[in-house]
Motif scaffolding. Structure first.
Motif, PDB file in Angstrom:
ATOM      1  N   UNK A   1      71.268  38.285 -13.978  1.00 46.92           N
ATOM      2  CA  UNK A   1      71.809  37.368 -14.975  1.00 46.92           C
ATOM      3  C   UNK A   1      70.783  36.303 -15.304  1.00 46.92           C
ATOM      4  N   UNK A   2      70.823  35.764 -16.525  1.00 52.73           N
ATOM      5  CA  UNK A   2      69.841  34.767 -16.919  1.00 52.73           C
ATOM      6  C   UNK A   2      70.188  33.400 -16.396  1.00 52.73           C
ATOM      7  N   UNK A   3      69.295  32.459 -16.577  1.00 53.03           N
ATOM      8  CA  UNK A   3      69.575  31.081 -16.201  1.00 53.03           C
ATOM      9  C   UNK A   3      70.642  30.518 -17.122  1.00 53.03           C
TER      10      UNK A   3
ATOM     11  N   UNK B   1      69.180  52.216 -14.857  1.00 54.81           N
ATOM     12  CA  UNK B   1      70.017  51.893 -16.013  1.00 54.81           C
ATOM     13  C   UNK B   1      71.507  51.913 -15.674  1.00 54.81           C
ATOM     14  N   UNK B   2      71.918  52.853 -14.826  1.00 47.53           N
ATOM     15  CA  UNK B   2      73.339  52.965 -14.525  1.00 47.53           C
ATOM     16  C   UNK B   2      73.829  51.764 -13.727  1.00 47.53           C
TER      17      UNK B   2
ATOM     18  N   UNK C   1      64.422  44.298 -16.217  1.00 48.90           N
ATOM     19  CA  UNK C   1      65.493  45.067 -15.580  1.00 48.90           C
ATOM     20  C   UNK C   1      66.073  44.302 -14.395  1.00 48.90           C
ATOM     21  N   UNK C   2      65.210  43.649 -13.617  1.00 44.33           N
ATOM     22  CA  UNK C   2      65.683  42.877 -12.479  1.00 44.33           C
ATOM     23  C   UNK C   2      66.527  41.691 -12.935  1.00 44.33           C
TER      24      UNK C   2
ATOM     25  N   UNK D   1      65.782  42.133 -22.373  1.00 46.06           N
ATOM     26  CA  UNK D   1      66.491  42.394 -21.122  1.00 46.06           C
ATOM     27  C   UNK D   1      67.579  43.426 -21.403  1.00 46.06           C
ATOM     28  N   UNK D   2      67.588  44.556 -20.675  1.00 48.57           N
ATOM     29  CA  UNK D   2      68.549  45.631 -20.960  1.00 48.57           C
ATOM     30  C   UNK D   2      69.936  45.325 -20.427  1.00 48.57           C
TER      31      UNK D   2
END
Length: 241
Positions: A231-233, A58-59, A225-226, A192-193
């Motif tokens: 970043x998204x598309x 998370x960090x 998380x990955x 997505x976090x």
């Protein structure tokens, strides 16, 4: 410090969990040193350790801030999720106030759902749409729902604004579509976090297989998380339905 950053980079660049031995080889560090740094990174929250290896914690997600968009990496994450669960995997994003389907990883053995209605008219009936909406502040969530017609797609579709808002406020860990978009198909999505963008990752399965998908939600959460790190598309590459 630089060696720890090399480990973070190696984990963040991978589409799947990475073992300590693999990280030692990639970074050319002695295995004992690698283990020592990995323990520290896990303790501090920069990495998380699972049964298959290490993923970003998370960090690290918080430090990522506004991540560079890497659609190739995101697609690899979806492909791995598809192969792991034997189910098509999807990524949706909130782009300029609209929820869009950004990417799909499917195959002949795991075909995608027939996407017969676009997300502008169907986000309320999809797990992907509901997972994205659940990440928004309550006023923004309410504004989106009130600005979109809750079309009746199947006999299971939630078409009540009050009922949908209640569902969104109660389910933050994951969202489920039980034949709300397509009869015979269920979908499980995980937000997505990220604080930099709103997105969700999901798999679709035959309705009878939904309990198995729910039991495998940690795999979907790991993929989310990955993608949070990568970043998204981009919206320009989003799938048009």
């Amino acid at each position: 410090m630089s060696r720890a950053l090399h480990l973070l980079d190696a984990v963040g660049a991978s589409a799947r969990p990475v073992t300590a031995k693999s990280l030692a080889r990639q970074t050319r560090m002695p295995l004992p040193t690698t283990y020592h740094l990995l323990r520290t990174l896990v303790h501090e929250g920069y990495l998380a350790r699972g049964p298959e290896g290490y993923v970003l914690g998370d960090r690290a997600m918080t430090l990522a801030g506004s991540p560079a968009l890497r659609p190739t990496h995101s697609h690899q994450v979806l492909e791995h999720l598809r192969d792991e669960l034997n189910a098509p995997a999807y990524l949706s994003v909130l782009d300029d106030g609209e929820i869009r389907l950004a990417d799909v990883a499917d195959s002949r053995a795991a075909p995608r759902v027939d996407l017969w209605v676009g997300f502008h008219d169907a986000a309320h009936a999809t797990a992907l749409g509901k997972a994205v909406l659940s990440t928004l502040p309550e006023p923004a969530r309410r504004e989106y729902v009130q600005a979109h017609e809750l079309a009746d797609l199947t006999q299971h579709t939630v078409t009540s604004t009050r009922a949908l808002l209640r569902e969104l406020s109660e389910s933050s860990e994951f969202a489920v579509d039980r034949e709300e978009y397509a009869v015979g198909t269920a979908c499980l999505a995980v937000p997505v976090p990220s604080t930099a963008f709103a997105a969700a990752v999901a798999v679709s399965v035959p309705t009878r297989a939904l309990p198995r998908a729910i039991a495998s939600r940690d795999a979907i959460r790991r993929a989310a998380r990955l993608i949070a790190y990568a970043g998204p598309q981009t919206a320009e590459a989003s799938i048009t339905i």
